[in-house]
Scaffold this motif. Structure first.
Motif, short mmCIF file in Angstrom:
data_model
loop_
_atom_site.label_atom_id
_atom_site.label_comp_id
_atom_site.label_asym_id
_atom_site.label_seq_id
_atom_site.Cartn_x
_atom_site.Cartn_y
_atom_site.Cartn_z
N HIS A 102 -86.51 -44.61 16.58
CA HIS A 102 -86.19 -44.68 15.17
C HIS A 102 -85.33 -43.47 14.46
O HIS A 102 -84.34 -44.34 13.79
CB HIS A 102 -87.57 -44.56 14.18
CG HIS A 102 -87.50 -44.51 12.92
ND1 HIS A 102 -87.03 -45.68 11.95
CD2 HIS A 102 -87.85 -43.41 12.32
CE1 HIS A 102 -87.01 -45.05 10.80
NE2 HIS A 102 -87.29 -43.99 10.80
N MET A 128 -81.60 -44.27 15.12
CA MET A 128 -81.09 -45.50 14.47
C MET A 128 -79.98 -45.32 13.44
O MET A 128 -80.29 -45.93 12.50
CB MET A 128 -82.26 -46.40 14.32
CG MET A 128 -82.16 -48.00 14.15
SD MET A 128 -83.42 -48.83 14.34
CE MET A 128 -82.68 -50.38 13.52
N HIS A 148 -87.49 -53.23 10.62
CA HIS A 148 -86.55 -51.90 10.33
C HIS A 148 -86.32 -51.91 8.86
O HIS A 148 -86.83 -52.94 8.05
CB HIS A 148 -85.50 -52.11 11.07
CG HIS A 148 -85.61 -52.34 12.43
ND1 HIS A 148 -85.67 -51.22 13.54
CD2 HIS A 148 -85.67 -53.56 13.46
CE1 HIS A 148 -85.89 -51.70 14.69
NE2 HIS A 148 -85.98 -53.12 14.53
N CYS A 188 -82.13 -46.15 9.56
CA CYS A 188 -83.25 -47.12 9.53
C CYS A 188 -84.18 -46.33 8.78
O CYS A 188 -84.64 -45.30 8.98
CB CYS A 188 -83.80 -47.55 10.90
SG CYS A 188 -85.26 -48.50 10.78
N GLU A 213 -87.52 -47.24 8.23
CA GLU A 213 -88.62 -47.97 8.56
C GLU A 213 -89.19 -47.35 10.01
O GLU A 213 -88.63 -47.93 10.86
CB GLU A 213 -88.88 -49.30 8.41
CG GLU A 213 -90.24 -50.01 8.17
CD GLU A 213 -91.13 -49.65 7.16
OE1 GLU A 213 -90.83 -50.14 6.19
OE2 GLU A 213 -92.17 -48.98 7.32
N CYS A 267 -89.96 -47.39 13.20
CA CYS A 267 -89.95 -48.72 14.22
C CYS A 267 -89.88 -48.31 15.56
O CYS A 267 -89.59 -49.21 16.38
CB CYS A 267 -88.59 -49.58 13.91
SG CYS A 267 -87.14 -48.51 14.34
CU LIG Z 1 -85.49 -49.39 12.74
#
Ligand SMILES: [Cu+2]
Length: 219
Positions: free
Chosen positions: A192, A195, A143, A184, A186, A188
């Motif tokens: 995502h 997040m 992340h 976040c 990245e 993921c």
């Molecule tokens: Cu993430």
């Protein structure tokens, strides 16, 4: 420091772009094929001075970029370890758990679930004008902890053991109160984009009140 590194990189990139565009336009206009002669212009090969020039100039440019980036990232990623407020950030698919320790006393963790608005995500409360240490960890995938307003982002990578300095960073410049969006950064997994979290920066009075409340609920 981040802002001036960013600005400097843009100024350098724009100057480089201006020179390159000028050379392209100049070559296209002044060295275009003219109707009067069907012959090729003189073909130059192995011109040593020119080849050295176009090897050296990019080398110098890359070195300058590298110098400023390395110099600033060394300062920005330095961890003294003496922060009074330490935050353990645990990233997971797909939210965050924040555990804050103040002067050695650990408060109740704040954990969240995937949400579509950062106000509904887990909220990390921090005091202004204090040094805050972050320790990032994840048990599943990569992340990235990102609060755009901090002008700072750090990947959260699984398998890096506790105590590894690569997991940590410190921020000393949280000077403005308010609620700031975090996310976040990245990709993921499926949630995502949900997040999301927020960071609430508070003044000393509100901070003391928060610590008192959280310590009570932890017991
Ligand atoms: Cu993430």
């Amino acid at each position: 420091m981040v802002q001036s590194l960013w600005n400097g990189a843009w100024i350098a990139a724009l100057a480089t772009g201006a020179v390159v565009i000028f050379l392209i336009v100049w070559a296209a206009i002044f060295h275009r094929k003219r109707k009067s002669s069907a012959d090729l212009p003189p073909q130059v090969r192995y011109n040593l001075p020119i080849e050295m020039l176009y090897t050296l100039i990019p080398l110098v440019m890359v070195s300058v970029f590298f110098f400023f980036t390395a110099r600033d990232s060394q300062v920005l990623s330095k961890v003294d370890g003496d922060a009074t407020v330490k935050v353990k950030v645990e990233a997971f698919q797909w939210s965050w758990r924040f555990t804050t320790t103040v002067n050695g006393k650990t408060l109740a963790p704040v954990a969240g679930v995937p949400v579509s608005d950062y106000h509904q995500g887990p909220q990390l409360v921090l005091p202004t004008n204090s040094k805050v240490e972050f320790d990032l960890s994840t048990d599943d995938v990569i992340h990235s902890f990102w609060v755009p307003e901090f002008l700072f982002k750090r990947d959260v990578i699984p398998g890096i053991k506790e105590g590894n300095p690569g997991r940590k960073f410190e921020i000393t410049t949280l000077s403005r109160t308010g609620i700031f969006a975090g996310r976040c950064a990245e990709l993921c997994g499926v949630d995502h984009s949900r997040m999301l979290f927020s960071v609430k920066l508070v003044g000393p009075n509100e901070w003391n009140q928060y610590i008192a409340n959280q310590a009570g609920s932890a017991q």
